[in-house]
Design a protein around this motif. Structure first.
Motif, PDB file in Angstrom:
ATOM      1  N   LEU A   1      -9.598  18.530 123.524  1.00 51.15           N
ATOM      2  CA  LEU A   1     -10.703  18.850 122.623  1.00 51.15           C
ATOM      3  C   LEU A   1     -10.836  17.802 121.526  1.00 51.15           C
ATOM      4  O   LEU A   1      -9.849  17.334 120.988  1.00 51.15           O
ATOM      5  N   GLU A   2     -12.059  17.452 121.219  1.00 48.79           N
ATOM      6  CA  GLU A   2     -12.414  16.615 120.061  1.00 48.79           C
ATOM      7  C   GLU A   2     -13.390  17.465 119.252  1.00 48.79           C
ATOM      8  O   GLU A   2     -14.578  17.478 119.508  1.00 48.79           O
ATOM      9  N   ALA A   3     -12.864  18.199 118.284  1.00 52.02           N
ATOM     10  CA  ALA A   3     -13.663  19.199 117.564  1.00 52.02           C
ATOM     11  C   ALA A   3     -14.575  18.616 116.492  1.00 52.02           C
ATOM     12  O   ALA A   3     -15.450  19.318 115.985  1.00 52.02           O
ATOM     13  N   GLY A   4     -14.422  17.349 116.155  1.00 51.32           N
ATOM     14  CA  GLY A   4     -15.204  16.743 115.081  1.00 51.32           C
ATOM     15  C   GLY A   4     -16.698  16.988 115.143  1.00 51.32           C
ATOM     16  O   GLY A   4     -17.310  17.382 114.140  1.00 51.32           O
ATOM     17  N   PRO A   5     -17.338  16.790 116.305  1.00 55.24           N
ATOM     18  CA  PRO A   5     -18.790  17.002 116.373  1.00 55.24           C
ATOM     19  C   PRO A   5     -19.225  18.440 116.067  1.00 55.24           C
ATOM     20  O   PRO A   5     -20.374  18.672 115.704  1.00 55.24           O
ATOM     21  N   LEU A   6     -18.313  19.389 116.198  1.00 46.63           N
ATOM     22  CA  LEU A   6     -18.676  20.767 115.867  1.00 46.63           C
ATOM     23  C   LEU A   6     -19.019  20.906 114.387  1.00 46.63           C
ATOM     24  O   LEU A   6     -19.781  21.801 114.014  1.00 46.63           O
ATOM     25  N   ALA A   7     -18.503  20.005 113.565  1.00 40.67           N
ATOM     26  CA  ALA A   7     -18.835  20.027 112.132  1.00 40.67           C
ATOM     27  C   ALA A   7     -20.325  19.770 111.930  1.00 40.67           C
ATOM     28  O   ALA A   7     -20.944  20.357 111.035  1.00 40.67           O
ATOM     29  N   SER A   8     -20.918  18.918 112.760  1.00 37.30           N
ATOM     30  CA  SER A   8     -22.361  18.656 112.662  1.00 37.30           C
ATOM     31  C   SER A   8     -23.160  19.902 112.994  1.00 37.30           C
ATOM     32  O   SER A   8     -24.149  20.215 112.321  1.00 37.30           O
ATOM     33  N   ALA A   9     -22.735  20.621 114.035  1.00 42.16           N
ATOM     34  CA  ALA A   9     -23.421  21.861 114.395  1.00 42.16           C
ATOM     35  C   ALA A   9     -23.266  22.883 113.283  1.00 42.16           C
ATOM     36  O   ALA A   9     -24.225  23.566 112.904  1.00 42.16           O
ATOM     37  N   HIS A  10     -22.073  22.967 112.721  1.00 43.75           N
ATOM     38  CA  HIS A  10     -21.824  23.899 111.627  1.00 43.75           C
ATOM     39  C   HIS A  10     -22.687  23.568 110.414  1.00 43.75           C
ATOM     40  O   HIS A  10     -23.278  24.454 109.786  1.00 43.75           O
ATOM     41  N   GLU A  11     -22.780  22.294 110.116  1.00 42.54           N
ATOM     42  CA  GLU A  11     -23.595  21.858 108.974  1.00 42.54           C
ATOM     43  C   GLU A  11     -25.060  22.222 109.188  1.00 42.54           C
ATOM     44  O   GLU A  11     -25.733  22.714 108.278  1.00 42.54           O
ATOM     45  N   TRP A  12     -25.558  22.011 110.394  1.00 47.57           N
ATOM     46  CA  TRP A  12     -26.955  22.332 110.704  1.00 47.57           C
ATOM     47  C   TRP A  12     -27.178  23.846 110.592  1.00 47.57           C
ATOM     48  O   TRP A  12     -28.165  24.298 110.007  1.00 47.57           O
TER      49      TRP A  12
END
Length: 120
Positions: free
Chosen positions: A75-86
């Protein structure tokens, strides 16, 4: 709202839009898995699992490392932060709307109880 790269978000939400891929991410959150292990719960072919994995890789949600004939996924969870921010923007939107509705309903209930008191 912070401007996010639209293409990146499109790719991310496309990857998250499939239940199989979301479950694969859930599995990866518990630790590394091989392609076979990711495919197993779905009774899908390795080729089909590989297609899902490529979508997750393109979204930056996972990395695949080849060790001989075995492909290890993590898993590379970093991009989930972008979804969370949106999504956080809309969370604030609905929180403010629901707070306003709560205030109106409480005011209406207060007025209603006052009117009942005057009727006696």
């Amino acid at each position: 709202m912070v401007e996010l790269n639209e293409h990146r978000l499109d790719t991310l939400f496309h990857a998250l839009g499939d239940a199989t891929r979301r479950q694969m991410l859930h599995e990866l959150a518990e630790g590394e898995r091989t392609v076979s292990q990711l495919a197993e719960p779905f009774a899908i072919s390795l080729a089909a699992a590989s297609k899902h994995i490529k979508v997750l890789e393109n979204a930056g949600l996972m990395k695949r490392e080849v060790q001989g004939r075995v492909h290890i996924c993590r898993l590379e969870a970093g991009p989930l932060a972008s979804a969370h921010e949106w999504l956080a923007f809309y969370e604030q939107f609905w929180t403010s709307r629901l707070s306003a509705l709560d205030k109106l309903l409480r005011e209406d209930a207060r007025k209603s109880s006052e009117n009942k008191g005057e009727d006696k």
